[in-house]
Design an enzyme around this catalytic site. Structure first.
Site, PDB file in Angstrom:
ATOM      1  N   GLU A 121      39.580  46.926  46.714  1.00 27.73           N
ATOM      2  CA  GLU A 121      40.811  47.056  45.933  1.00 27.73           C
ATOM      3  C   GLU A 121      41.860  47.904  46.672  1.00 27.73           C
ATOM      4  O   GLU A 121      42.441  48.832  46.103  1.00 27.73           O
ATOM      5  CB  GLU A 121      40.517  47.641  44.553  1.00 27.73           C
ATOM      6  CG  GLU A 121      39.546  46.799  43.735  1.00 27.73           C
ATOM      7  CD  GLU A 121      39.329  47.339  42.326  1.00 27.73           C
ATOM      8  OE1 GLU A 121      39.560  48.539  42.107  1.00 27.73           O
ATOM      9  OE2 GLU A 121      38.942  46.543  41.449  1.00 27.73           O
ATOM     10  N   GLU A 266      33.869  41.575  40.554  1.00 31.08           N
ATOM     11  CA  GLU A 266      33.377  42.577  39.602  1.00 31.08           C
ATOM     12  C   GLU A 266      33.843  42.197  38.210  1.00 31.08           C
ATOM     13  O   GLU A 266      35.018  41.900  38.003  1.00 31.08           O
ATOM     14  CB  GLU A 266      33.915  43.980  39.939  1.00 31.08           C
ATOM     15  CG  GLU A 266      33.482  44.541  41.276  1.00 31.08           C
ATOM     16  CD  GLU A 266      34.091  45.918  41.554  1.00 31.08           C
ATOM     17  OE1 GLU A 266      34.478  46.611  40.586  1.00 31.08           O
ATOM     18  OE2 GLU A 266      34.199  46.286  42.736  1.00 31.08           O
TER      19      GLU A 266
END
Length: 499
Positions: A121, A266
């Site tokens: 991220e 995720e």
């Protein structure tokens, strides 16, 4: 005719990836930020016992990688953000990283590494562009290093990104496009991934949508179709996952990458550390997610089901709580691999707990019955204990958030005592504490929030024996198996020509 039929059959199987392994099973994230981690061998057995066939590691943990060798479990291997700058600086560093963390574990241990996830991220707005200039060069250098190592076909690259890299101008999935400040960078990366057979990985968190916005429609986070539909043209969306995923697909289509594979890297639901993080919600969410996976369900805009990596496998008591106390409670399993709740994983099977876990002695550290809650040292002692141990279950709306002052202190003291491996001096809080062999855990409060006074895993009994390297070629890695298949196809083709 028989040979020609066999040739066509083999060619079809090969082209469909049949010989790479049968599709099915589940994928998950295996985080290792724990003070008392389970033995990697126990974790791999837990994965296999519960039908997990793919796993994502956030870093190249040697113990985890060795244990995954010859396991039949496919691996996505992560690279932490702090490695991006060195990897971006020169391809030589990337070559060294690949040699030490990819080539080594494939050739020596037979680890089935399929993806290298470059960064985690990195374009979050909260990082304030810290990794903006290093992510893409690092991705390019890792890809070049994989090719040089002869792994370019076997191991693909990806970048796990938070869903905030795309947005929608009409509040509907169809309006999806990449964030304006990183738009050109995203297009360059998407082209690179597409040209090199990679994939885009997106992390989607319906829980965070609910947690961040008190007005968020709760039912929309789940898969029960109880939410009021969001109508986008001919499509009605009844859950966050579909709407968020299709916003990403719309962004890709709008910019010419409609066929780029997308992985959900995720997605999950925590069980503690926040009023919405509880066993009831987590079971409801993850059971719905598992049903989708078992059914091979895609999204309205992309019917082919993506790989979905459940977050996470096991609770991690040493994770950062900067996003919130719930960060340490995402596991489908408790810290020790025990069951939090039951899940139907298909064909009449349910989740099963980890086997062979060894614990410290059955003793706890609690506040002494003779000590007073008005003692001037009590607050300081609790603060000290919670500085070095995980007390996130004591927070507002958490499983132990309703304890009285004495039990609250006992919980903090015990967490420190267990984290310090039950050392004698670890239950010495200014004469405020004593040890006991009677479990001080309170009874369940009837709201799926059982407050547990833990006993930690005995690390001394989980020392991992050195695992011997795999046999030469690791039984037949993907490259060698492909060569065998190609040789067989050539042999069959020659036979048909002779006939």
């Amino acid at each position: 005719m028989g040979f020609r039929y066999l040739y066509i059959l083999l060619l079809c199987l090969f082209s469909q990836g049949f010989l790479r392994g049968v599709h099915g099973g589940f994928a998950c994230n295996w985080g290792t930020r724990a003070t008392h981690p389970l033995s990697p061998d126990i974790v791999v057995r837990l994965l296999k016992d519960n039908e997990f066939t793919k796993v994502k590691l956030f870093e190249a943990d040697p113990g985890a990688l060795e244990a995954l060798g010859d396991s039949g479990i496919q691996v996505m291997l992560g690279i932490p953000n702090e490695f991006l700058a060195p990897l971006a600086s020169t391809v030589t560093i990337a070559e060294t990283w690949v040699a030490q963390n990819v080539s080594k574990y494939i050739s020596k241990y037979g680890v089935d590494i399929r993806y290298v996830a470059v960064g985690n991220e990195p374009f979050l707005t909260s990082y304030k562009d810290a990794f903006l200039n290093t992510t893409f060069p690092a991705l390019q250098n890792v890809q070049a290093a994989l090719i040089k190592a002869g792994l370019g076909r076997q191991v693909k690259v990806t970048v796990p990104l938070n869903a905030d890299v795309y947005q929608t101008d009409n509040h509907l999935p169809s309006g999806g496009d990449f964030r304006s400040d990183i738009h050109s960078l995203m297009l360059s990366m998407m082209k690179f991934l597409s040209d090199n057979g990679g994939a885009l990985t997106i992390n989607i968190y319906p829980f965070l949508s609910l947690q961040a916005d008190p007005d968020f429609p709760k039912e929309y986070a789940f898969f029960d179709k109880g939410a009021k539909p969001v109508v986008d043209g001919s499509i009605s969306y009844t859950n966050v996952l579909d709407a968020n995923f299709d916003t990403c697909i719309a962004a890709l289509e709008k910019n010419g990458f409609s066929s780029l594979p997308v992985i959900v890297g995720e997605i999950g639901w925590p069980t503690d550390g926040d009023p919405n993080a509880n066993i009831e919600n987590a079971k409801r969410f993850n059971q719905g997610l598992v049903r989708r996976i078992l059914a091979g369900q895609g999204s309205p805009k992309r019917s082919t089901p993506p790989d979905i990596y459940i977050f996470g496998l096991i609770d991690e008591d040493a994770k950062s709580v900067l996003p919130g106390n719930f960060e340490r409670h995402w596991g489908v399993f408790n810290y020790d691999g025990s069951l939090k709740y039951s899940l139907d994983i298909g064909k009449g099977k349910a989740l099963v707990p980890a086997k062979g876990v060894q614990y410290l002695a059955r003793q706890w550290c609690i506040m002494s019955p003779s000590a007073s809650t008005s003692d001037p040292n009590l607050v300081q002692s609790i603060d000290y204990a919670c500085t070095y141990a995980d007390c996130t279950s004591l927070g507002y709306g958490s499983s132990c958030g309703m304890l009285d002052p004495r039990s609250n202190a006992s919980y903090a003291f015990n967490m420190y005592y267990q984290t310090m491996d039950q050392r004698k001096d670890a239950c010495n809080f200014s004469s405020l504490s004593i040890t006991t062999s009677v479990d001080p855990s309170p009874p369940s409060n009837g709201q799926n929030r059982t407050c547990q006074f833990k006993i930690m895993i005995d690390l001394s009994k989980h020392q991992k024996a050195k695992r011997p390297p795999s046999s030469v070629a690791a039984g037949l890695n993907e490259h060698s198996s492909q060569k065998v298949v190609m040789a067989l196809l050539v042999l069959v083709l020659v036979s048909t020509l002779i006939i």
